[in-house]
Scaffold this active site. Structure first.
Site, mmCIF file in Angstrom:
data_model
loop_
_atom_site.group_PDB
_atom_site.id
_atom_site.type_symbol
_atom_site.label_atom_id
_atom_site.label_comp_id
_atom_site.label_asym_id
_atom_site.label_seq_id
_atom_site.Cartn_x
_atom_site.Cartn_y
_atom_site.Cartn_z
ATOM 1 N N CYS A 2 0.857 -1.181 0.000
ATOM 2 C CA CYS A 2 0.000 0.000 0.000
ATOM 3 C C CYS A 2 0.895 1.233 0.000
ATOM 4 C CB CYS A 2 -0.869 0.008 1.249
ATOM 5 S SG CYS A 2 -1.792 -1.507 1.460
ATOM 6 N N ARG A 27 1.526 1.548 -5.997
ATOM 7 C CA ARG A 27 1.787 0.596 -4.913
ATOM 8 C C ARG A 27 0.552 -0.227 -4.539
ATOM 9 N NH1 ARG A 27 6.426 1.786 -2.178
ATOM 10 N NH2 ARG A 27 5.698 0.605 -0.384
ATOM 11 N N TRP A 75 -3.639 -2.015 -1.419
ATOM 12 C CA TRP A 75 -3.590 -3.292 -2.127
ATOM 13 C C TRP A 75 -4.035 -4.301 -1.083
ATOM 14 C CZ3 TRP A 75 -1.148 -8.080 -1.775
ATOM 15 C CH2 TRP A 75 -1.150 -8.847 -2.940
ATOM 16 N N ASN A 101 0.748 0.492 6.049
ATOM 17 C CA ASN A 101 1.274 -0.327 4.956
ATOM 18 C C ASN A 101 2.020 -1.491 5.590
ATOM 19 O OD1 ASN A 101 2.433 -1.378 2.628
ATOM 20 N ND2 ASN A 101 4.172 0.039 2.712
ATOM 21 N N GLY A 102 1.619 -2.722 5.233
ATOM 22 C CA GLY A 102 2.282 -3.896 5.801
ATOM 23 C C GLY A 102 1.238 -4.923 6.225
ATOM 24 N N GLU A 480 11.113 -13.623 -19.220
ATOM 25 C CA GLU A 480 10.712 -12.248 -18.914
ATOM 26 C C GLU A 480 9.649 -11.760 -19.905
ATOM 27 O OE1 GLU A 480 10.780 -10.240 -16.640
ATOM 28 O OE2 GLU A 480 10.675 -8.210 -17.446
ATOM 29 N N LYS A 484 5.937 -10.359 -18.879
ATOM 30 C CA LYS A 484 5.431 -9.029 -19.278
ATOM 31 C C LYS A 484 4.070 -9.172 -19.939
ATOM 32 C CE LYS A 484 7.346 -6.726 -17.500
ATOM 33 N NZ LYS A 484 8.459 -7.041 -16.709
ATOM 34 N N GLU A 487 1.274 -10.172 -17.346
ATOM 35 C CA GLU A 487 0.874 -9.238 -16.292
ATOM 36 C C GLU A 487 0.167 -8.004 -16.804
ATOM 37 O OE1 GLU A 487 5.363 -7.569 -15.451
ATOM 38 O OE2 GLU A 487 3.922 -7.500 -13.841
ATOM 39 N N HIS A 503 9.249 -32.470 -25.161
ATOM 40 C CA HIS A 503 9.048 -33.362 -24.020
ATOM 41 C C HIS A 503 7.661 -33.194 -23.420
ATOM 42 C CE1 HIS A 503 13.143 -34.722 -24.269
ATOM 43 N NE2 HIS A 503 13.499 -33.461 -24.423
ATOM 44 N N LYS A 602 3.226 -2.563 -7.169
ATOM 45 C CA LYS A 602 4.632 -2.426 -7.556
ATOM 46 C C LYS A 602 5.578 -3.054 -6.538
ATOM 47 C CE LYS A 602 7.907 -0.477 -10.091
ATOM 48 N NZ LYS A 602 8.116 -1.239 -11.319
HETATM 49 C C1 F6R Z 1 7.192 -7.711 -13.106
HETATM 50 C C2 F6R Z 1 7.593 -7.111 -11.850
HETATM 51 C C3 F6R Z 1 7.740 -7.996 -10.665
HETATM 52 C C4 F6R Z 1 8.981 -7.583 -9.843
HETATM 53 C C5 F6R Z 1 9.034 -8.405 -8.550
HETATM 54 C C6 F6R Z 1 10.260 -8.057 -7.731
HETATM 55 O O1 F6R Z 1 7.112 -6.757 -14.121
HETATM 56 O O2 F6R Z 1 7.790 -5.915 -11.764
HETATM 57 O O3 F6R Z 1 7.802 -9.328 -11.026
HETATM 58 O O4 F6R Z 1 10.117 -7.782 -10.613
HETATM 59 O O5 F6R Z 1 7.879 -8.163 -7.802
HETATM 60 O O6 F6R Z 1 10.251 -6.713 -7.353
HETATM 61 P P1 F6R Z 1 11.557 -6.011 -6.846
HETATM 62 O O7 F6R Z 1 12.529 -5.965 -7.997
HETATM 63 O O8 F6R Z 1 11.118 -4.648 -6.434
HETATM 64 O O9 F6R Z 1 12.093 -6.827 -5.719
#
Ligand code: F6R
Length: 607
Positions: A2, A27, A75, A101-102, A480, A484, A487, A503, A602
């Protein structure tokens, strides 16, 4: 996960809080609220949904008078994202309002205890226990109540507290969740992230675990968990407010993709001197490095995938075995780690709960920790023995792009620097590697310029499900690329090591199954090409990502996206860019909320 903000000054608080929440919306964004103190009572306005709805409800804050307040964007962890579960929460006597937050891990036991004492709960949140505890412990001394409350809490928290008995004063306390204080002129602020502070001030104080701060318009005092006052250093934020704004782009994600050449340059350039790599913050001598018999890379999500790419570069150049582990798994795996293990902990935010826990687990077994982190002053940066910052600047879009490529850049620097220190590569290979890395920003720009046709390619490939394949470094990119796509566009995507298809999963390939083939590892290009032929034989439409000049691929794939040529060890940093753009344009075509994908946030500060 959050975002929390607070303001005390002499101008109207609500507009300041709403603006700050807007900057923290990445966030968490399933509900939002503010509490403002005016005329001796606290008024709370909260809504489920986005901050825009809260702005509408409060007429951009004009409908909520008062010069001190707190705000929250959520969140959801405990309880659905409803109006009633949104923060701020009020004590039964209306004296306290809090934002949090937490996660309070022992909230059920506390809740039972408080209910037995007669407190009435309105929400399903863990946070509400905190505000009732404050009321319970309050005997006229707010700081003492905060300390007693904090002493009862298990878990993680950054708390912002407003009390009717202190009409110009905010209290905050932190444990394992980020909290930054902003020092203004005649007004002061707090927030979960400096992005919400830079439009007001560049002078900030990073609060540490266990610390409590008291903010009035004229002063900030900080004390430790015993109540003893402490002096905190004031840090200066080095970037401008424009860096945290969209700057003409439709989405932060597109802006951040386009910023990659500059971001990677910022990560690399200061670390080259006289044609050599200088990692001043990694104070490991050649002798100490020789004691390292294993490297573990640990992270979550995209940072983990950056680690997967980094592993190939480190193993190839340094000849040290590398294990890449998901932090959420490593923390519970009784890992084989000792004082001869070097652990690379990668995190954009520096606040990811699982990554922090994995770091602590490895540290407790004697390993040295190297943090590769973007956010300055974050928890991982502080806990690590050495920190290499990625210098990507603020990353606002939930889906990481420049955060990821700058992690790669730093991993490549590490690999080349350590290989040379250990004498595992010769002078010429070192010079070539340095030259290749120095050219990365320019090549990234070329990659972006070469891929102007991606919007139309994306509209042809954005089907219900996609396969991403590749080998070795290309497999890491495929992982990756698929993440992308999933998500931000909500399309199903599988990533597969190309050689593994037969396989089992090749059973899924037919004319309705597009395949994205990453083909930038020259040593294995022929092998991936045969996999392309195999999926084509089963009707799949294939989009390949390949080096400019790869003629073989043009005759096999239906579409090819080219990137400039670079040593394959470093190609992931370029090959990922078309995949980021592909996901971006696929999501745009589907009308998705690109910067704030559903269910995500995020900074994942909960387990
Ligand atoms: C995907 C993404 C997440 C972060 C993951 C780790 O686009 O952003 O998968 O990479 O949550 O976050 P950090 O790097 O902040 O530890």
């Amino acid at each position: 996960m959050c975002g929390i903000v607070g303001f005390t000054g002499s101008r109207s608080a609500a507009p300041v809080l709403l603006k700050g929440l807007g900057q923290l919306e990445y966030r968490g964004y399933d509900s939002a609220g503010i509490a403002v103190l005016d005329g001796g009572s606290i008024r709370v306005e909260k809504v489920s949904g986005r901050i825009a709805k809260l702005c509408e409800k409060t007429r951009d804050g004009a409908a909520v008078p008062g010069v001190i307040g707190i705000g929250h964007t959520r969140w959801a962890t405990h309880g659905a994202p409803t109006d009633v579960n949104a923060h701020p929460h009020l004590s039964n006597d209306g004296r306290f309002a809090i934002v949090h937050n937490g996660i309070i891990e022992n909230y059920l036991a506390l809740r039972d205890e408080l209910i037995a004492d007669g407190y009435v709960f309105e929400s399903e949140t863990d946070t509400e226990t905190v505000v009732h505890l404050l009321e319970h412990y309050y005997d006229g001394d707010i700081k003492a109540a905060v300390m007693k409350t904090a002493a009862r809490l298990e878990g993680s928290y950054a708390l912002g507290i407003l009390c009717t008995d202190a009409p110009d004063t905010l209290y905050v306390v932190r444990e394992a969740s980020p909290l930054i204080l902003g020092i203004g002129v005649g007004e002061n602020y707090f927030a979960s992230d400096v992005t919400a502070l830079v439009s007001h001030t560049k002078n900030v104080i990073y609060l540490e675990d266990g610390e409590i701060a008291r903010l009035t318009p004229a002063s900030i005092t900080v004390c430790d968990c015993t109540g003893r006052e402490i002096q905190k250093p004031i840090s200066r934020v080095t970037w401008n407010v424009e860096a945290a704004e969209k700057g003409g782009y439709e989405h932060f994600m597109l802006k951040e993709i386009m910023e990659q050449p500059a971001a990677v340059k910022a990560a690399l350039a200061p670390r080259f001197r006289d044609g050599r790599i200088r990692l001043d913050d990694l104070e490991l001598t050649a002798e100490e490095l020789r004691q390292v018999n294993k490297i573990i890379i640990t992270a979550c999500g995209s940072a983990y995938y950056a680690g997967c790419s980094g592993r190939y570069a480190i193993e190839k150049l340094c000849r040290i075995p590398v294990q890449v582990e998901l932090a959420s798994e490593l923390r519970y795996s009784d890992p084989m780690v000792d004082e001869h293990t070097l652990v690379l902990v990668i995190s954009q935010s520096g606040e990811t709960a699982d990554t922090i826990a994995a770091l602590k687990e490895c540290r407790s077994r004697g390993a040295k920790i190297l943090g590769i982190v973007n956010v300055v002053g974050s928890t991982i940066a502080k806990l690590a023995d050495y920190t290499l910052y990625t210098w990507a600047g603020p990353e606002i879009a939930v889906a990481t792009t420049k955060g990821y490529t700058t992690q790669l850049a730093v991993l490549y620097l590490f690999a080349v620097c350590v290989a040379e220190k250990l004498g595992r590569i010769g002078a010429e290979q070192y010079r070539n590697a340095v030259r290749a890395l120095q050219s990365l920003p320019k090549l990234l720009q070329q990659t972006i310029d070469m891929n102007y046709q991606l919007p139309s390619v994306a509209s042809r490939y954005a089907s219900r499900s996609l396969f991403f394949i590749g080998r070795n470094t290309d497999y890491a990119v495929a992982l990756e690329g698929a993440l992308k796509m999933k998500e931000i566009s909500y399309l199903h995507a599988e990533s597969y090591a190309a050689g593994e298809l037969k396989h089992g999963t090749i059973a899924l390939i037919d004319e309705n199954q597009p395949v994205i083939a990453v083909c930038c590892n020259e040593a294995l290009a022929e092998k991936t090409l045969s996999n392309i032929v195999e999926v084509k034989a089963r009707g799949a439409k294939v989009l390949a990502v390949a080096f400019r000049g790869n003629k073989g691929i043009v005759s096999q794939a239906d579409d090819v996206v080219f990137i400039p040529r670079i040593d394959s060890i470093f190609s992931a940093a370029l090959a990922v860019v078309p995949l980021q753009l592909l996901a971006y344009y696929a999501a745009k075509e589907k009308g998705c909320d690109i910067d704030k994908p559903k269910n995500l946030a995020k900074s994942v500060t909960v387990e």
